[in-house]
Design an enzyme around this catalytic site. Structure first.
Site, PDB file in Angstrom:
ATOM      1  N   ARG A   1       0.925  -1.126   0.045  1.00  0.00           N
ATOM      2  CA  ARG A   1       0.136   0.196   0.059  1.00  0.00           C
ATOM      3  C   ARG A   1       0.836   1.316   0.173  1.00  0.00           C
ATOM      4  O   ARG A   1       1.965   1.158   0.666  1.00  0.00           O
ATOM      5  CB  ARG A   1      -0.780  -0.285   1.309  1.00  0.00           C
ATOM      6  CG  ARG A   1      -1.859   1.168   1.334  1.00  0.00           C
ATOM      7  CD  ARG A   1      -2.973   0.979   0.423  1.00  0.00           C
ATOM      8  NE  ARG A   1      -4.166   1.762   1.086  1.00  0.00           N
ATOM      9  CZ  ARG A   1      -5.096   2.261   0.292  1.00  0.00           C
ATOM     10  NH1 ARG A   1      -5.089   1.951  -1.226  1.00  0.00           N
ATOM     11  NH2 ARG A   1      -6.213   2.872   0.623  1.00  0.00           N
TER      12      ARG A   1
ATOM     13  N   THR B   1      -9.280   0.935  -9.721  1.00  0.00           N
ATOM     14  CA  THR B   1      -8.621  -0.179  -9.262  1.00  0.00           C
ATOM     15  C   THR B   1      -8.688  -1.253 -10.157  1.00  0.00           C
ATOM     16  O   THR B   1      -9.541  -1.586 -10.965  1.00  0.00           O
ATOM     17  CB  THR B   1      -9.253  -0.483  -7.759  1.00  0.00           C
ATOM     18  OG1 THR B   1      -9.246   0.532  -6.941  1.00  0.00           O
ATOM     19  CG2 THR B   1      -8.485  -1.640  -7.110  1.00  0.00           C
TER      20      THR B   1
ATOM     21  N   THR C   1      -4.014  -0.642  -6.999  1.00  0.00           N
ATOM     22  CA  THR C   1      -4.873   0.696  -7.781  1.00  0.00           C
ATOM     23  C   THR C   1      -4.100   1.736  -7.768  1.00  0.00           C
ATOM     24  O   THR C   1      -2.889   2.152  -7.020  1.00  0.00           O
ATOM     25  CB  THR C   1      -6.206   0.759  -6.597  1.00  0.00           C
ATOM     26  OG1 THR C   1      -6.946   1.771  -7.044  1.00  0.00           O
ATOM     27  CG2 THR C   1      -5.462   1.455  -5.256  1.00  0.00           C
TER      28      THR C   1
ATOM     29  N   ASN D   1      -6.320   4.381  -7.318  1.00  0.00           N
ATOM     30  CA  ASN D   1      -7.406   4.925  -6.864  1.00  0.00           C
ATOM     31  C   ASN D   1      -8.469   5.452  -7.710  1.00  0.00           C
ATOM     32  O   ASN D   1      -9.034   4.684  -8.227  1.00  0.00           O
ATOM     33  CB  ASN D   1      -7.148   5.896  -5.746  1.00  0.00           C
ATOM     34  CG  ASN D   1      -8.396   6.450  -4.753  1.00  0.00           C
ATOM     35  OD1 ASN D   1      -8.999   5.424  -4.601  1.00  0.00           O
ATOM     36  ND2 ASN D   1      -8.385   7.429  -4.189  1.00  0.00           N
TER      37      ASN D   1
ATOM     38  N   ASP E   1      -8.157   8.150   0.336  1.00  0.00           N
ATOM     39  CA  ASP E   1      -8.682   7.042   1.082  1.00  0.00           C
ATOM     40  C   ASP E   1      -8.814   7.441   2.581  1.00  0.00           C
ATOM     41  O   ASP E   1      -9.421   6.958   3.239  1.00  0.00           O
ATOM     42  CB  ASP E   1      -8.082   5.875   0.971  1.00  0.00           C
ATOM     43  CG  ASP E   1      -8.420   4.977  -0.346  1.00  0.00           C
ATOM     44  OD1 ASP E   1      -9.586   5.573  -0.898  1.00  0.00           O
ATOM     45  OD2 ASP E   1      -7.804   4.176  -0.992  1.00  0.00           O
TER      46      ASP E   1
ATOM     47  N   SER F   1      -7.492   0.718   3.284  1.00  0.00           N
ATOM     48  CA  SER F   1      -8.305   0.481   2.027  1.00  0.00           C
ATOM     49  C   SER F   1      -9.131  -0.746   2.250  1.00  0.00           C
ATOM     50  O   SER F   1      -9.472  -1.345   3.086  1.00  0.00           O
ATOM     51  CB  SER F   1      -6.850  -0.491   1.246  1.00  0.00           C
ATOM     52  OG  SER F   1      -7.506  -0.795  -0.111  1.00  0.00           O
ATOM     53  N   SER F   2     -10.001  -0.617   1.112  1.00  0.00           N
ATOM     54  CA  SER F   2     -11.236  -1.781   0.941  1.00  0.00           C
ATOM     55  C   SER F   2     -10.793  -2.948   0.152  1.00  0.00           C
ATOM     56  O   SER F   2     -11.608  -3.881  -0.161  1.00  0.00           O
ATOM     57  CB  SER F   2     -12.436  -1.182   0.271  1.00  0.00           C
ATOM     58  OG  SER F   2     -12.933  -0.037   1.026  1.00  0.00           O
TER      59      SER F   2
ATOM     60  N   GLY G   1     -13.526  -1.168  -7.026  1.00  0.00           N
ATOM     61  CA  GLY G   1     -14.871  -0.760  -6.550  1.00  0.00           C
ATOM     62  C   GLY G   1     -14.861  -0.193  -5.344  1.00  0.00           C
ATOM     63  O   GLY G   1     -16.152   0.190  -4.674  1.00  0.00           O
ATOM     64  N   GLY G   2     -13.672   0.581  -4.648  1.00  0.00           N
ATOM     65  CA  GLY G   2     -13.861   1.023  -3.427  1.00  0.00           C
ATOM     66  C   GLY G   2     -14.430   0.235  -2.320  1.00  0.00           C
ATOM     67  O   GLY G   2     -14.091  -0.945  -2.518  1.00  0.00           O
TER      68      GLY G   2
END
Ligand code: DON
Length: 579
Positions: A97, A367, A385, A387, A409, A438-439, A459-460
């Site tokens: 990340r 992403t 991603t 983002n 984010d 993050s998701s 898709g967040g």
């Protein structure tokens, strides 16, 4: 009624009950599978497997290839999470990340009246130190068998020789049309002839090819301690940013233990903080006592239990999770039996629970996810991603690749919605050297220790709910992996207090039953997206055949198998062995 009519009516009903059979079947293969959001990248992965590479060799090749052929999303200027399941028994998550620069300050984002400045005035401030290059290279050296030069060769060729654009590629380009036009060096790359390319034209990226060759020849160091870091830092200084050479030199990736939970006898394995696999698990665990299979797919009560579980779990995500270097990992507590039992009692009340607050109040999606399985059933499942579409829409100097805007984010202020309308606590407020929550959550499902499914999505926040729904679609509703990922979805994330639904997700009478329970339902996620959450997934049948599925929502995506098995009919509802 004449007998033939009864027969005909019941035949119609039988077909109605099998409605998902209209979905295309998954791609089936015996010796390997690569599923990604771009057909050229999937082909790259399959060709590495055919050359004798393992799942990691192919995954790293796909990661670099997507940066070339799917530049909105695939990247070397962003970051992500890679879940690895290896035949040796190792199961690990690589956290690559992005990280906030050491000189970041909340105040930089606001004007004197404490209004958030427009993006144009924030430039590089949302760019985190990218993790992808170190992530891919670190993973290759631990699990791969091929050299960096071998696995990067297809990406370099695609950048250098170009590839023919189709209308879906161009549709993606236009998603950031204005932002691209606003940056002369970006516009020059995307519109090499001074206009948007047309379908059928070849698109060549010489600057990106040069950068990829530097990485191939000089390794990770050129990105974090060499001229690429220097180019990004220089561009950042020119455009409101605070990235420093030290930020790059200190960047690290982390091997983490996955988060695990049981769902109806299956073991779910996912990415821990700063990702959100804990929340995938929390929703599934909250659902466990409720007989959704009997209640039915998208029935009002099934939807209530899901939405209520999603609402609770997103509240917990937004309040308790964050970068583990800053926030104690709350996963064990969030998933403890005692706590879940208490929350399950609340779900029994068949009403939407109004949004609650712990204490007084303190977009665009992009992403990409891809999965690879090899003949030894090693699995690499990666979500990475930049983002938004094309991230910050910034390319530093001549580097040729897009930089992320993943610092969006973070919450800039506790309890203020971020890019994805996620209302988060101080745990995820921006701070120096911190990773934004993050998701992404690449996930696996095991049965008796063997991989049954590997899946992930873009898709967040909808990544989390898309994964949960696909798991339920297979485990509770017996769908094959393609139908499970293509089926209409819904999404609830605590705030806004709405169940977002894709077209045809619910019948009018189901909607009115849910409204009577106090739910508000709305098409168009965040008032912008009719569909969301592209998935890439695979499922292993008991006979060892691998089913691969690229989500219909992303027509450029493809599952490419090695030693494919031709099946004329979908195996819809043939998964009775799961029940
Ligand atoms: O890490 C996250 O949760 C977001 N940056 C992911 C963004 C995303 O999935 C956008 N995509 N479609």
């Amino acid at each position: 009624m004449a007998a033939w009519r009864i027969g005909f009516a019941s035949m119609l009903l039988a077909y109605a009950g099998l409605a998902p059979a209209v979905f295309s079947p998954p791609v089936t293969a015996r010796e390997g599978m690569v599923v990604s959001d771009h057909y050229l990248a999937s082909r790259v992965g399959a060709s590495i497997l055919k050359q004798g590479g393992n799942a990691m060799d192919a995954a790293v090749a796909v990661g670099y290839a997507l940066a070339v052929v799917h530049p909105c999303c695939g990247n070397i200027g962003g970051g992500g999470f890679m879940l690895v399941h290896w035949h040796t028994g190792e199961e690990l998550v690589l956290d690559f990340r992005e990280t906030a620069p050491s000189q970041i300050k909340k105040t930089l984002f606001f004007d004197q009246a404490h209004h958030l400045k427009p993006d144009a005035e924030l430039g590089y401030l949302y760019v985190g130190v990218p993790g992808t290059v170190m992530g891919l290279n670190t993973a290759l050296s631990r699990f791969g068998t091929m050299t960096l030069a071998q696995v990067m060769a297809p990406a370099i060729e695609l950048a250098e020789q170009g590839f023919v654009l189709n209308r879906y590629d161009l549709k993606n380009f236009l998603k950031a049309e204005q932002e691209i036009l606003a940056q002369p060096n970006v516009s020059q790359i995307m519109r090499p002839q001074g206009r948007w390319p047309r379908p059928g034209e070849r698109w060549i990226q010489p600057a990106l090819a040069t950068t990829l060759k530097k990485i191939r020849d000089q390794g990770t160091a050129v990105f974090y301690q060499g001229e690429i870091a220097a180019a990004i830092v220089a561009a950042s200084a020119q455009d409101h940013g605070v990235l420093s050479l030290d930020d790059f030199a200190h960047y690290q990736v982390y091997w983490r233990q996955p988060v695990r939970c049981q769902y109806r006898g299956y073991q779910v394995v996912s990415a821990p903080p700063p990702s959100s696999g804990t929340i995938v698990c929390e929703i599934l665990r909250l659902l466990e006592p409720f007989p959704v299979a009997r209640l039915g797919f998208h029935a009002a009560l099934t939807t209530h239990y899901n939405a209520a579980a999603m609402k609770q779990a997103f509240y917990d995500r937004n309040h308790y999770l964050g970068d583990p270097a800053f926030v104690k990992d709350a996963s064990d507590w969030l998933l403890s039996d005692k706590r879940l039992a208490k929350l399950q009692r609340r779900l029994q009340v068949q009403r939407n629970r109004p949004v609650w607050h712990h204490k007084p109040a303190n977009t665009s999606l992009h992403t990409t996810h891809y999965v690879v399985m090899d003949k030894d059933k090693n699995v690499v499942s990666t979500t990475y991603t930049v983002n938004s579409y094309f991230g910050s829409v910034r390319i530093a100097g001549e580097t040729g690749f897009f930089l992320n805007n993943d610092l969006k984010d973070f919450a800039l202020e506790a309890d203020q919605p971020n890019l994805f309308f996620l209302v988060q606590s101080t745990n995820n407020v921006i701070e120096p050297n911190k990773r934004p929550l993050s998701s992404m959550s690449p996930s696996l499902v095991l049965k008796d220790g063997q991989v049954l499914m590997a899946l992930g999505a873009a898709g967040g926040p909808t990544i989390i709910t898309s994964l949960v729904e696909a798991l339920e679609n297979v485990i509770d509703f017996g769908m094959d992996i393609r139908a499970a990922s293509d089926s209409a979805r819904y999404h609830m994330q605590w705030e806004p207090d709405v169940i977002y639904m894709e077209p045809y997700a619910f019948s009018p009478d189901t909607i009115s039953l849910l409204q009577r329970m106090g739910y508000r339902l709305q098409e168009n996620l965040f008032d912008r997206y009719l569909y969301w959450g592209q998935m890439a997934s695979l499922l292993v049948e008991p006979n060892g055949v691998i089913d691969g599925a690229s989500d219909n929502r992303h027509p450029n995506g493809r599952a490419v198998g090695v030693l494919t098995v031709n099946r004329i009919k979908s195996k819809q509802h043939a998964l009775a062995w799961l029940q």
